[in-house]
Design a protein around this motif. Structure first.
Motif, PDB file in Angstrom:
ATOM      1  N   ALA A  49       0.832  -1.210   0.000  1.00 46.56           N
ATOM      2  CA  ALA A  49       0.000   0.000   0.000  1.00 46.56           C
ATOM      3  C   ALA A  49       0.866   1.260   0.000  1.00 46.56           C
ATOM      4  O   ALA A  49       0.560   2.231  -0.710  1.00 46.56           O
ATOM      5  CB  ALA A  49      -0.936  -0.006   1.210  1.00 46.56           C
ATOM      6  N   VAL A  50       1.940   1.248   0.768  1.00 42.71           N
ATOM      7  CA  VAL A  50       2.848   2.397   0.809  1.00 42.71           C
ATOM      8  C   VAL A  50       3.497   2.587  -0.561  1.00 42.71           C
ATOM      9  O   VAL A  50       3.559   3.707  -1.086  1.00 42.71           O
ATOM     10  CB  VAL A  50       3.928   2.216   1.904  1.00 42.71           C
ATOM     11  N   THR A  51       3.953   1.504  -1.164  1.00 41.22           N
ATOM     12  CA  THR A  51       4.593   1.588  -2.480  1.00 41.22           C
ATOM     13  C   THR A  51       3.625   2.128  -3.526  1.00 41.22           C
ATOM     14  O   THR A  51       3.975   3.015  -4.307  1.00 41.22           O
ATOM     15  CB  THR A  51       5.117   0.201  -2.911  1.00 41.22           C
ATOM     16  N   GLU A  52       2.402   1.610  -3.545  1.00 46.08           N
ATOM     17  CA  GLU A  52       1.409   2.072  -4.516  1.00 46.08           C
ATOM     18  C   GLU A  52       1.078   3.544  -4.315  1.00 46.08           C
ATOM     19  O   GLU A  52       0.949   4.297  -5.282  1.00 46.08           O
ATOM     20  CB  GLU A  52       0.143   1.228  -4.420  1.00 46.08           C
ATOM     21  N   ALA A  53       0.934   3.953  -3.062  1.00 43.21           N
ATOM     22  CA  ALA A  53       0.599   5.355  -2.778  1.00 43.21           C
ATOM     23  C   ALA A  53       1.735   6.278  -3.196  1.00 43.21           C
ATOM     24  O   ALA A  53       1.492   7.353  -3.762  1.00 43.21           O
ATOM     25  CB  ALA A  53       0.287   5.531  -1.296  1.00 43.21           C
ATOM     26  N   LYS A  54       2.964   5.872  -2.941  1.00 43.65           N
ATOM     27  CA  LYS A  54       4.106   6.696  -3.334  1.00 43.65           C
ATOM     28  C   LYS A  54       4.215   6.802  -4.847  1.00 43.65           C
ATOM     29  O   LYS A  54       4.446   7.882  -5.396  1.00 43.65           O
ATOM     30  CB  LYS A  54       5.410   6.124  -2.766  1.00 43.65           C
ATOM     31  N   ILE A  55       4.033   5.682  -5.538  1.00 43.62           N
ATOM     32  CA  ILE A  55       4.103   5.698  -7.002  1.00 43.62           C
ATOM     33  C   ILE A  55       3.038   6.631  -7.567  1.00 43.62           C
ATOM     34  O   ILE A  55       3.313   7.449  -8.455  1.00 43.62           O
ATOM     35  CB  ILE A  55       3.960   4.272  -7.569  1.00 43.62           C
ATOM     36  N   ALA A  56       1.823   6.536  -7.050  1.00 45.80           N
ATOM     37  CA  ALA A  56       0.731   7.388  -7.539  1.00 45.80           C
ATOM     38  C   ALA A  56       1.008   8.857  -7.223  1.00 45.80           C
ATOM     39  O   ALA A  56       0.828   9.730  -8.078  1.00 45.80           O
ATOM     40  CB  ALA A  56      -0.586   6.947  -6.918  1.00 45.80           C
ATOM     41  N   ALA A  57       1.452   9.143  -6.008  1.00 44.07           N
ATOM     42  CA  ALA A  57       1.690  10.534  -5.600  1.00 44.07           C
ATOM     43  C   ALA A  57       2.828  11.156  -6.397  1.00 44.07           C
ATOM     44  O   ALA A  57       2.720  12.287  -6.875  1.00 44.07           O
ATOM     45  CB  ALA A  57       1.988  10.606  -4.105  1.00 44.07           C
ATOM     46  N   TYR A  58       3.926  10.422  -6.541  1.00 43.31           N
ATOM     47  CA  TYR A  58       5.050  10.954  -7.309  1.00 43.31           C
ATOM     48  C   TYR A  58       4.697  11.074  -8.789  1.00 43.31           C
ATOM     49  O   TYR A  58       5.147  11.988  -9.477  1.00 43.31           O
ATOM     50  CB  TYR A  58       6.310  10.111  -7.106  1.00 43.31           C
ATOM     51  N   GLY A  59       3.887  10.148  -9.297  1.00 46.30           N
ATOM     52  CA  GLY A  59       3.441  10.245 -10.682  1.00 46.30           C
ATOM     53  C   GLY A  59       2.646  11.518 -10.920  1.00 46.30           C
ATOM     54  O   GLY A  59       2.858  12.225 -11.914  1.00 46.30           O
ATOM     55  N   ARG A  60       1.730  11.817  -9.989  1.00 46.83           N
ATOM     56  CA  ARG A  60       0.952  13.068 -10.101  1.00 46.83           C
ATOM     57  C   ARG A  60       1.865  14.284 -10.014  1.00 46.83           C
ATOM     58  O   ARG A  60       1.695  15.254 -10.749  1.00 46.83           O
ATOM     59  CB  ARG A  60      -0.106  13.127  -9.004  1.00 46.83           C
ATOM     60  N   MET A  61       2.835  14.226  -9.111  1.00 46.41           N
ATOM     61  CA  MET A  61       3.742  15.359  -8.946  1.00 46.41           C
ATOM     62  C   MET A  61       4.568  15.592 -10.215  1.00 46.41           C
ATOM     63  O   MET A  61       4.675  16.717 -10.694  1.00 46.41           O
ATOM     64  CB  MET A  61       4.681  15.118  -7.764  1.00 46.41           C
ATOM     65  N   TYR A  62       5.125  14.515 -10.788  1.00 44.29           N
ATOM     66  CA  TYR A  62       5.934  14.664 -11.998  1.00 44.29           C
ATOM     67  C   TYR A  62       5.080  15.114 -13.179  1.00 44.29           C
ATOM     68  O   TYR A  62       5.523  15.887 -14.018  1.00 44.29           O
ATOM     69  CB  TYR A  62       6.669  13.368 -12.336  1.00 44.29           C
ATOM     70  N   GLU A  63       3.852  14.635 -13.232  1.00 45.37           N
ATOM     71  CA  GLU A  63       2.944  15.062 -14.295  1.00 45.37           C
ATOM     72  C   GLU A  63       2.658  16.557 -14.182  1.00 45.37           C
ATOM     73  O   GLU A  63       2.692  17.285 -15.167  1.00 45.37           O
ATOM     74  CB  GLU A  63       1.645  14.261 -14.208  1.00 45.37           C
TER      75      GLU A  63
END
Length: 119
Positions: free
Chosen positions: A89-103
């Protein structure tokens, strides 16, 4: 300047100057209590992670409290599963959050045009 004019003793002038600097720093920057009300590194944290971490903690506490060997083995398996779920869950949340940030950063960078900079 008043500190330099008020006294002839270098030690007294230095102490007065230090106190003046500290006073100005407090007025301009404020005073920190040393305790932060928010965690700066967990901006990606969400309710799903919170529930998984609570389940992991409950499984761990049950594991620690178990005395009988068979119960301990069962609790250990439950804890391992809860730990894996929390980590996922932590990994998925980080991937999603960083993806939004980079986008978002990519969109902001595309708006500006810097002459002479390669695109």
């Amino acid at each position: 300047m008043g500190a330099w004019k008020s006294s002839s003793n270098a030690s007294t002038m230095w102490s007065t100057t230090i106190n003046c600097i500290r006073e100005v720093v407090r007025e301009v920057l404020g005073v920190s209590t040393g305790i932060s009300s928010e965690h700066k590194g967990d901006w990606w944290w969400n309710e799903v992670i919170q529930s998984k971490m609570e389940a992991k903690k409950a499984a761990y506490l049950k594991l620690i409290g178990s005395i009988v060997e068979e119960e301990r083995r069962t609790c250990m398996e439950r804890y391992k599963v809860a730990r894996k779920e929390a980590k996922l869950a932590v990994t998925e949340a980080k991937i999603a959050a960083y993806g939004r940030m980079y986008e978002e950063l990519g969109r902001k960078a595309g708006r500006r045009s810097y002459s002479g900079w390669p695109r």
